[in-house]
Design a protein around this motif. Structure first.
Motif, short mmCIF file in Angstrom:
data_model
loop_
_atom_site.label_atom_id
_atom_site.label_comp_id
_atom_site.label_asym_id
_atom_site.label_seq_id
_atom_site.Cartn_x
_atom_site.Cartn_y
_atom_site.Cartn_z
N VAL A 86 27.72 5.87 36.38
CA VAL A 86 26.69 4.94 35.91
C VAL A 86 27.22 3.52 36.11
O VAL A 86 28.43 3.30 36.17
CB VAL A 86 26.34 5.17 34.43
CG1 VAL A 86 25.76 6.56 34.23
CG2 VAL A 86 27.57 4.98 33.53
N VAL A 87 26.31 2.56 36.25
CA VAL A 87 26.77 1.18 36.36
C VAL A 87 27.49 0.78 35.08
O VAL A 87 28.58 0.22 35.09
CB VAL A 87 25.59 0.23 36.66
CG1 VAL A 87 26.05 -1.23 36.56
CG2 VAL A 87 25.05 0.49 38.06
N ARG A 88 26.85 1.06 33.95
CA ARG A 88 27.47 0.88 32.64
C ARG A 88 26.74 1.77 31.64
O ARG A 88 25.61 2.19 31.88
CB ARG A 88 27.42 -0.59 32.19
CG ARG A 88 26.04 -1.22 32.18
CD ARG A 88 26.07 -2.62 31.64
NE ARG A 88 24.77 -3.27 31.71
CZ ARG A 88 24.45 -4.35 31.02
NH1 ARG A 88 25.33 -4.89 30.19
NH2 ARG A 88 23.26 -4.91 31.14
N ARG A 89 27.37 2.03 30.53
CA ARG A 89 26.80 2.99 29.59
C ARG A 89 25.55 2.46 28.90
O ARG A 89 24.77 3.26 28.38
CB ARG A 89 27.86 3.41 28.57
CG ARG A 89 28.92 4.30 29.20
CD ARG A 89 30.07 4.55 28.28
NE ARG A 89 29.76 5.59 27.29
CZ ARG A 89 30.69 6.31 26.69
NH1 ARG A 89 31.97 6.12 26.99
NH2 ARG A 89 30.37 7.22 25.79
N ILE A 116 20.57 5.48 29.47
CA ILE A 116 19.89 5.59 28.17
C ILE A 116 18.69 6.52 28.27
O ILE A 116 18.48 7.39 27.42
CB ILE A 116 19.45 4.20 27.67
CG1 ILE A 116 20.69 3.35 27.34
CG2 ILE A 116 18.56 4.32 26.44
CD1 ILE A 116 20.37 1.91 27.01
N LEU A 117 17.90 6.37 29.32
CA LEU A 117 16.74 7.24 29.52
C LEU A 117 17.18 8.69 29.73
O LEU A 117 16.54 9.62 29.23
CB LEU A 117 15.91 6.75 30.70
CG LEU A 117 15.09 5.49 30.44
CD1 LEU A 117 14.69 4.83 31.76
CD2 LEU A 117 13.84 5.79 29.62
N THR A 118 18.25 8.88 30.48
CA THR A 118 18.76 10.23 30.71
C THR A 118 19.23 10.86 29.40
O THR A 118 18.94 12.03 29.11
CB THR A 118 19.90 10.20 31.74
OG1 THR A 118 19.39 9.72 32.99
CG2 THR A 118 20.49 11.58 31.94
N GLU A 160 22.33 2.60 18.33
CA GLU A 160 23.66 2.41 18.91
C GLU A 160 23.63 2.56 20.43
O GLU A 160 24.25 1.79 21.16
CB GLU A 160 24.65 3.40 18.31
CG GLU A 160 26.08 3.22 18.81
CD GLU A 160 27.05 4.19 18.17
OE1 GLU A 160 28.22 4.19 18.58
OE2 GLU A 160 26.63 4.93 17.26
N ALA A 161 22.89 3.56 20.90
CA ALA A 161 22.80 3.77 22.35
C ALA A 161 22.02 2.65 23.02
O ALA A 161 22.39 2.20 24.10
CB ALA A 161 22.14 5.11 22.64
N LEU A 162 20.94 2.20 22.38
CA LEU A 162 20.13 1.14 22.97
C LEU A 162 20.78 -0.22 22.83
O LEU A 162 20.51 -1.13 23.62
CB LEU A 162 18.74 1.10 22.30
CG LEU A 162 17.85 2.33 22.45
CD1 LEU A 162 16.49 2.07 21.81
CD2 LEU A 162 17.67 2.72 23.91
N GLY A 163 21.60 -0.37 21.81
CA GLY A 163 22.21 -1.66 21.56
C GLY A 163 21.29 -2.60 20.82
O GLY A 163 21.61 -3.79 20.67
N VAL A 164 20.16 -2.09 20.33
CA VAL A 164 19.19 -2.92 19.60
C VAL A 164 18.29 -1.99 18.80
O VAL A 164 18.02 -0.87 19.23
CB VAL A 164 18.37 -3.78 20.59
CG1 VAL A 164 17.55 -2.92 21.54
CG2 VAL A 164 17.48 -4.78 19.86
#
Length: 327
Positions: A132-135, A141-143, A311-315
């Motif tokens: 992935v480019v970044r986590r 996130i969609l995956t 946490e996964a979304l960052g928002v």
């Protein structure tokens, strides 16, 4: 194709702004908006709408945890970029004075693996190394959300995500057998699958539609500007939006301009790759949005939040004022 050669092709189309208001567009050198930017400059659509679009391509590397285009906008060195709206919400929640002014499209990617892989879907991701480019990238996130929603596991725990840091490095990783599969951005997928023993296992756009619960075409990425530029130059923003719509109209009907774009901007000018990118772009792009579109984007965000978590979304929410239908 290098940033320098692509920038040279764009520079050949630049003229002097004169007395026209200037909008500084800073976009990734391997991102699909450059096809639209080239079309605007090629046919003088910015001048036709009484503004000057100054286009510069930049790296897709990270600066301080942000993609380079985000850093340019937040540092005041750009007036126009594109990023996905989850990243927009995240940065705006952290205090960035940025705002989405127009939709771009379903700019997600695809899960790409070697042709002889036994990875045939999301259910095959456990115990695999996934590039992935970044986590915090939207494709990952969609995956994650889809795996948790439809297959009862989280690939962040049961697979091994490997951060590349850039799209270029991500392609190098699958070519070097460093990972079992990659979540690469859609414009680069044809370059991989048409030139080597690789196949697209799953387009992430399918996950978007399944998670959103609607058949409406939802933009994942939008065009952004700063609050300051929008306040000081709302008419320039409206003129850009009009030029963008004109460019979309041409790109969805004119096949010849894609041949020119292939030669000027794409790493491979193979006609099959150019046509694949052209068709993918036409399927991806979103010309307009309205209140219903925004509601659909918010619904998708809620679905991702429910499944993947803040946490996964960052928002944890989309801040008020993130989307501006009427600049």
């Amino acid at each position: 194709m290098s940033i320098e050669s692509q920038q040279a092709a764009l520079d050949d189309l630049h003229d002097e702004p004169g007395e026209l208001p200037v909008m500084r567009a800073r976009f990734e050198h391997n991102g699909s908006p450059r096809y639209m930017l080239y079309t605007i400059k090629r046919f003088g659509l910015d001048r036709e709408h009484d503004f000057h679009l100054d286009v510069q391509l930049v790296s897709d590397a990270l600066e301080g945890g942000m993609e380079t285009v985000e850093a340019r906008l937040q540092d005041g060195e750009a007036d126009l970029i594109d990023i996905d709206y989850i990243s927009t919400a995240r940065e705006r929640s952290d205090g960035a004075e940025i705002v989405a002014i127009h939709p771009y499209g379903r700019t997600v990617g695809g899960l790409v693996a070697p042709e002889d892989t036994d990875i045939d879907g999301l259910e095959d991701l456990p115990d695999r190394r996934i590039g992935v480019v970044r986590r915090l990238d939207k494709n990952w996130i969609l995956t994650r959300a889809a795996c948790r929603e439809f297959h009862d596991f989280d690939p962040d725990d049961e697979a091994t995500p490997v951060e590349a840091g850039s799209k270029v490095r991500l392609t190098e990783m699958i070519h070097g057998d460093e990972v079992d599969a990659v979540l690469q951005f859609w414009p680069i997928v044809p370059e991989i699958t048409e030139t080597g023993p690789y196949r697209e296992v799953l387009p992430v756009s399918e996950l978007v539609q399944r998670l959103s619960g609607t058949s409406n075409r939802l933009p994942i990425s939008t065009f952004l500007t700063s609050e300051q530029f929008l306040e000081s130059s709302p008419e320039t923003v409206r003129r850009y939006n009009a030029a963008y719509r004109d460019a979309v109209d041409r790109l969805v009907t004119d096949d010849e301009i894609w041949e020119e774009i292939g030669a000027a901007l794409m790493t491979y000018d193979d006609p099959e790759i150019v046509r694949a990118v052209r068709d993918g772009w036409r399927d991806m792009v979103v010309r307009e949005w309205d209140k219903e579109t925004i509601e659909g984007m918010e619904h998708l965000f809620t679905s991702l939040l429910d499944v993947a978590g803040a946490e996964a979304l960052g928002v944890k929410e989309i801040p008020e004022g993130t989307f501006r239908l009427e600049p």
